[in-house]
Structures are given as structure tokens and as C-alpha cells.
Design a protein around this motif. Sequence first.
Motif, PDB file in Angstrom:
ATOM      1  N   ASN A  82      35.687  39.015  39.106  1.00  0.00           N
ATOM      2  CA  ASN A  82      36.909  39.558  38.515  1.00  0.00           C
ATOM      3  C   ASN A  82      36.673  40.951  37.933  1.00  0.00           C
ATOM      4  O   ASN A  82      37.485  41.864  38.117  1.00  0.00           O
ATOM      5  CB  ASN A  82      37.427  38.626  37.416  1.00  0.00           C
ATOM      6  N   ALA A  83      35.563  41.106  37.213  1.00  0.00           N
ATOM      7  CA  ALA A  83      35.252  42.411  36.621  1.00  0.00           C
ATOM      8  C   ALA A  83      35.091  43.475  37.696  1.00  0.00           C
ATOM      9  O   ALA A  83      35.475  44.632  37.508  1.00  0.00           O
ATOM     10  CB  ALA A  83      33.987  42.310  35.773  1.00  0.00           C
ATOM     11  N   GLU A  84      34.526  43.084  38.856  1.00  0.00           N
ATOM     12  CA  GLU A  84      34.350  44.037  39.946  1.00  0.00           C
ATOM     13  C   GLU A  84      35.694  44.467  40.523  1.00  0.00           C
ATOM     14  O   GLU A  84      35.859  45.607  40.963  1.00  0.00           O
ATOM     15  CB  GLU A  84      33.482  43.422  41.042  1.00  0.00           C
ATOM     16  N   ALA A  85      36.667  43.543  40.523  1.00  0.00           N
ATOM     17  CA  ALA A  85      38.004  43.883  41.007  1.00  0.00           C
ATOM     18  C   ALA A  85      38.616  44.981  40.149  1.00  0.00           C
ATOM     19  O   ALA A  85      39.206  45.947  40.658  1.00  0.00           O
ATOM     20  CB  ALA A  85      38.894  42.647  41.004  1.00  0.00           C
ATOM     21  N   PHE A  86      38.469  44.851  38.825  1.00  0.00           N
ATOM     22  CA  PHE A  86      38.990  45.876  37.917  1.00  0.00           C
ATOM     23  C   PHE A  86      38.206  47.179  38.066  1.00  0.00           C
ATOM     24  O   PHE A  86      38.781  48.268  38.056  1.00  0.00           O
ATOM     25  CB  PHE A  86      38.941  45.381  36.468  1.00  0.00           C
ATOM     26  N   GLU A  87      36.882  47.079  38.195  1.00  0.00           N
ATOM     27  CA  GLU A  87      36.055  48.270  38.359  1.00  0.00           C
ATOM     28  C   GLU A  87      36.425  49.013  39.638  1.00  0.00           C
ATOM     29  O   GLU A  87      36.488  50.249  39.670  1.00  0.00           O
ATOM     30  CB  GLU A  87      34.577  47.877  38.389  1.00  0.00           C
ATOM     31  N   PHE A  88      36.667  48.228  40.680  1.00  0.00           N
ATOM     32  CA  PHE A  88      37.055  48.816  41.961  1.00  0.00           C
ATOM     33  C   PHE A  88      38.380  49.572  41.820  1.00  0.00           C
ATOM     34  O   PHE A  88      38.521  50.710  42.271  1.00  0.00           O
ATOM     35  CB  PHE A  88      37.186  47.712  43.009  1.00  0.00           C
ATOM     36  N   ARG A 109      41.495  29.825  41.274  1.00  0.00           N
ATOM     37  CA  ARG A 109      41.145  30.009  42.685  1.00  0.00           C
ATOM     38  C   ARG A 109      41.645  31.343  43.235  1.00  0.00           C
ATOM     39  O   ARG A 109      41.089  31.886  44.174  1.00  0.00           O
ATOM     40  CB  ARG A 109      41.695  28.843  43.514  1.00  0.00           C
ATOM     41  N   LYS A 110      42.730  31.860  42.642  1.00  0.00           N
ATOM     42  CA  LYS A 110      43.275  33.144  43.070  1.00  0.00           C
ATOM     43  C   LYS A 110      43.543  33.995  41.842  1.00  0.00           C
ATOM     44  O   LYS A 110      44.061  33.509  40.839  1.00  0.00           O
ATOM     45  CB  LYS A 110      44.573  32.936  43.852  1.00  0.00           C
ATOM     46  N   ILE A 111      43.170  35.284  41.921  1.00  0.00           N
ATOM     47  CA  ILE A 111      43.448  36.195  40.816  1.00  0.00           C
ATOM     48  C   ILE A 111      44.205  37.406  41.349  1.00  0.00           C
ATOM     49  O   ILE A 111      44.145  37.723  42.539  1.00  0.00           O
ATOM     50  CB  ILE A 111      42.156  36.642  40.084  1.00  0.00           C
ATOM     51  N   TRP A 112      44.962  38.060  40.447  1.00  0.00           N
ATOM     52  CA  TRP A 112      45.664  39.263  40.841  1.00  0.00           C
ATOM     53  C   TRP A 112      45.663  40.253  39.689  1.00  0.00           C
ATOM     54  O   TRP A 112      45.480  39.896  38.531  1.00  0.00           O
ATOM     55  CB  TRP A 112      47.104  38.943  41.244  1.00  0.00           C
ATOM     56  N   LEU A 113      45.884  41.507  40.025  1.00  0.00           N
ATOM     57  CA  LEU A 113      46.104  42.540  39.022  1.00  0.00           C
ATOM     58  C   LEU A 113      47.030  43.598  39.611  1.00  0.00           C
ATOM     59  O   LEU A 113      47.047  43.825  40.821  1.00  0.00           O
ATOM     60  CB  LEU A 113      44.789  43.156  38.545  1.00  0.00           C
ATOM     61  N   LEU A 114      47.845  44.195  38.746  1.00  0.00           N
ATOM     62  CA  LEU A 114      48.799  45.204  39.155  1.00  0.00           C
ATOM     63  C   LEU A 114      48.619  46.420  38.259  1.00  0.00           C
ATOM     64  O   LEU A 114      48.810  46.334  37.040  1.00  0.00           O
ATOM     65  CB  LEU A 114      50.229  44.669  39.034  1.00  0.00           C
TER      66      LEU A 114
END
Length: 306
Positions: A82-88, A109-114
Motif C-alpha cells: 500500500n505504501a508503495e502505491a502512494f509512493e508511486f 483484498r482490494k485497495i484504491w486511492l484517488l
Amino acid sequence: MPALVESMMYVREKPWHGLGTRVEEAPTSTDALRMAGLDWSVVQRNIQVCGGAKIKNYRANVRDSDGTVLGVVSDRYKIVQNAEAFEFTDSLIGGDVRYETAGSLNGGRKIWLLARLPETEIVGDKTEPYLCFTNTHDGSGAIRVCMTPIRVVCNNTLNLALGSARRAWSVRHTGDMASKMHEARVCLEMASAYMNDLSQTADRLANTTVTRDRLREILDEMFPVTEESTDREKQNIQKLKNEYMVCYFAPDILKFRGTAWGAVNAMSDMISHNAPRRKTANYRENNWGRIMDGHAMLDKFVSLVA
């Protein structure tokens, strides 16, 4: 979908399900990760049968905070935390990135960010581009990222499929994830190209006249009535056409009325805000899916009116 939402944060407006942590201002990635309940990691564990023998070529993805098994995956599966998703997303957008919403579904099982990008203008209208990132930890789907521009004046999405620029990217959880994320970054740096092409398309459509007769022809093609259509089907089709015309004559369309761009925005308004004919248990989830994939009805309408 309310039952699927495990945790989330949102800015200002309460979501339809009333869940999550409300914040007044869009937070940075560090705060968003915590507020959305995504400050946990995924670890992989061997799978054993009752006799103790290891199951080859498969591993379990486990949440480290509580031991929840999120899914069983092949040993080629590469975890994106999850942290890598935000870093990306931070590195992709650059500058002071702010997150409008983030969270997890289906027990993590599924995460999202906008994330909100800098405001721009399209044919004189304020438009807010957003970057949406989704990831799965159960092996059911790819990492996906997409652009979703929103016309501020009426809060409708402009997720138009453009032949000249990509709006979305995805990749499976296999192989060298570092290089694939780099490829994604290169691809998504072309987000500005999508916004430029969207602006050019909007300008062309805003200068394309669509008469009332032509609009009726397009609606007849969008929502055809055949000899086999039942009275109920005919009523529903006429109701759709009436709902579209209500959107077409809305105040926020006024300056574009009589143009292809006004017609397209009316269809986007109708799709974005009108309730579906049947409110199934997962219709909200389907709407979220259309943020990523676009809407077939809108794409068809654009192809007819352009």
C-alpha cells in the motif's frame, strides 16, 4: 457495496454508505495512508496441507497487522505494498500531491486511492483531473491506474475514450515489478497528452453544430425501438430520452447548447448523476468500475455525435 468497504478516508462530502474517516482538507500520502486504514503490509507465507507437506508453486498473501489471509497466489506473484502505491503516485505526479479518497474493499483484498492533479481549463470550463490507482492483494486483478477529469461546474466525469491518447494502464503482478512500475511511470507521464487531446477534442466538438433533429436521430440510434419492443420497453426507452433532454436543457449546458460538446456533456450528466433503472446490490460498485474503464454508453454517444 457498503458491506465491501472495510476502511476509507474521504474529503468533505460523506459517501453513500456513511463509512470512513472524514477530513476537511485533502491529506498528503503519509496521512492518507493512516487515515484510510491502509498502514499495513502484505507478507507471503508457505501453504501446507494437514500432514505438513508444502504446496509447491503457491503462497498465501497475509496481512501482517492481523494475520488475515487475503488470497492464494502463484510464487511468481510480486507484492506491491500500500505504501508503495502512494509512493508511486507521489513520484508520478510530483509536487504537493493531495488525496481525495483512499481505502480498502473486501477485507483488504482490494485497495484504491484517488489523487487530485492541478486544475486546468477545457473550453473555458474549470476541470479537475484526478489520478485513480487500484491494486489487489488476492491475485484477482492487475495494478490499474487511470486519469478521470471532472467538469467542476456540474461535477460530471469526462472519461472519454480518445483514439490518440491512453487514459488507463494496467499490469499483472508478475515479473520485474520495479521495471514495470517504471514503464507505467513513463506511460502515465503522458497524462498531460491525454488532457491536451481531451481539450482539443472538446474544442472541436464545441465548434460542431448539432441540430435538434440530429439530436433526436442520435437518441433514436442510442435507444432504438423495434417491432419486437414491448410496451414496457418502449416506456423505458422514452423515459431515458426524456431524462437526457432534462440534462440537455440544464443551466450548466447553456453555453454549449446546440453543439456536440453540449450534447456529450448532457449524456455525461445523465450517466454520472441519474439513478439506474434497477438498483442492484452492487450498482455502486459497477459505477466505481466505470471510473476505471469508462462508460460504453458515453463512448457510443461520442462516436455518433462527433
